[in-house]
Motif scaffolding. Structure first.
Motif: not given
Length: 393
Positions: A32, A35, A147, A170, A174, A196, A232, A235, A243, A253
């Motif tokens: 995950y 962000a 999230t 979120r 991660s 996501d 994300i 994004n 992010a 990531d």
């Protein structure tokens, strides 16, 4: 894996933490991407988050990564534990035993602003598609970002008598990695809100990557890829949106995921939609394709293959227009040419309305004309040719 077996392993005398260098091979099993939180998002007091995590790969050990990469202040983790869930859904653990997680032998750890910490390995058998509850106690207040709707989590403040209640933020968790002798491939699903799973309501299947993981779970272990969802919401490819940009977060990531062999890339609609139709703030097809090729160059430098996904229909989304729609179509045509990525998955074809190809199919549109619902996300996950993961050199 049967819950009893997992609990026996957690409680057994053979369960120990070992130095990371002793692990023969690790692979990503869940993810995950971190962000930033919005300015209006509430601060949570000191307390405990519970995250329900579904593993996409089996192994004999687990390691957890926690990130404050885009946080607004330092945090203090007072304790982390794992346990089996007490039911098929939810974050309750009932009377199941919990196992404490340590960080270089310590139960607590500082999570600096912009920082990441990795736990000591936990030696126990973990099975593909197994759910575990990760509980993270912060002794400081925290401000996590919003999230997707489906992931199961809960929060309880550090006050006497407090109970856990569902929360949608979120996770600071991660990445979950597992150690295994059989890790043929690890796929990072990379993108924006559609990856996501932003409007997905299913707690069992997070976005199209979750559906891909379900399909891979049916394969023999020697053919199965782990799946790590690094989407994300908001994004962008070329510049920071929600992010940092896709190009800048590649190293955080993607490259950080152990044993990553493939990326399935779906991003760009936010670049187009957030730009203007003309002028210096307009995003052209050429600019976006340049960004794609830069991403692929980063991946190829590490021996990672990139499968490009066509952008899904969005003409009637609030930030789109006929001019921007032509940019989307031009980029998709370039993706289909096979000259940008190592492989292709035609997500657009999986969810577009045959009668109005610039729109989502009515049964896949939750009403915002941009984010596919669970049925649409399933169709996207089903559109991925699993043989592509084996055919690529």
């Amino acid at each position: 894996m049967k819950t009893a077996t997992f609990l026996a392993a957690l409680c057994g005398a053979t369960l120990i933490s070992t130095p990371a260098h002793a692990a023969p091979k690790w692979a990503g099993a869940w993810g995950y991407a971190p962000a930033d939180s919005g300015a209006n998002e509430p601060e949570q007091p000191a307390g405990t988050y519970r995250y329900r995590v579904r593993l996409t790969q089996a192994g004999d050990a687990m390691q957890l990564t926690f990130s404050n990469a885009e946080g607004d202040k330092p945090l203090a983790i007072g304790a982390v534990t794992i346990a089996s869930p007490s039911g098929p859904v939810g974050t309750e653990i009932g009377t199941n035993p919990v196992h404490p997680i340590r960080f270089s032998g310590l139960p607590a750890v500082a999570l600096s602003k912009g920082g990441t910490v990795i736990s000591d390995p936990i030696l126990a058998p973990f099975h593909n598609a197994q759910d575990v509850i990760v509980s993270v106690t912060f002794s400081t207040p925290s401000r996590p970002g919003r999230t997707n709707l489906g992931m199961e989590m809960a929060f309880a403040p550090a006050t006497p008598g407090a109970t856990f209640t569902p929360i949608k933020v979120r996770p600071y968790l991660s990445l979950v990695s597992v150690r295994s002798a059989q890790t043929p491939c690890t796929v990072v699903a990379f993108g924006d809100s559609i990856t996501d799973g932003f409007l997905g309501l299913s707690p069992q299947t997070r976005g199209w990557p979750g559906r891909l993981a379900e399909r891979l779970a049916a394969l023999p272990a020697v053919q199965r890829c782990g799946v790590v969802n690094m989407g994300i919401s908001g994004n962008r490819v070329l510049k920071a949106g929600r992010a940092t940009s896709a190009l800048d977060r590649f190293w955080r990531d993607v490259a950080s995921v152990p044993n990553v062999t493939h990326v399935i890339f779906l991003e760009g609609i936010n670049d187009i939609g957030a730009g203007t139709e003309t002028g210096p703030d307009a995003v052209t097809a050429e600019q976006l394709l340049y960004g794609y090729r830069q991403f692929v160059e980063r991946a190829h430098a590490l021996g990672i293959k990139v499968i490009g996904g066509t952008m899904t229909p969005a003409l009637r989304a609030g930030y789109m227009s006929p001019v921007k729609e032509r940019v989307r179509q031009s980029v998709n045509a370039a993706i289909r040419s096979g000259k940008v990525f190592d492989g292709i998955v035609d997500f657009e074809a999986a969810v577009r309305n045959p009668a109005a190809p610039a729109d989502l199919r009515p049964e896949f549109d939750p009403g915002d004309h941009l984010h596919p619902n669970d049925a649409g996300l399933k169709a996207m996950g089903d559109a991925i040719d699993l043989a592509t993961l084996r055919r690529l050199p």
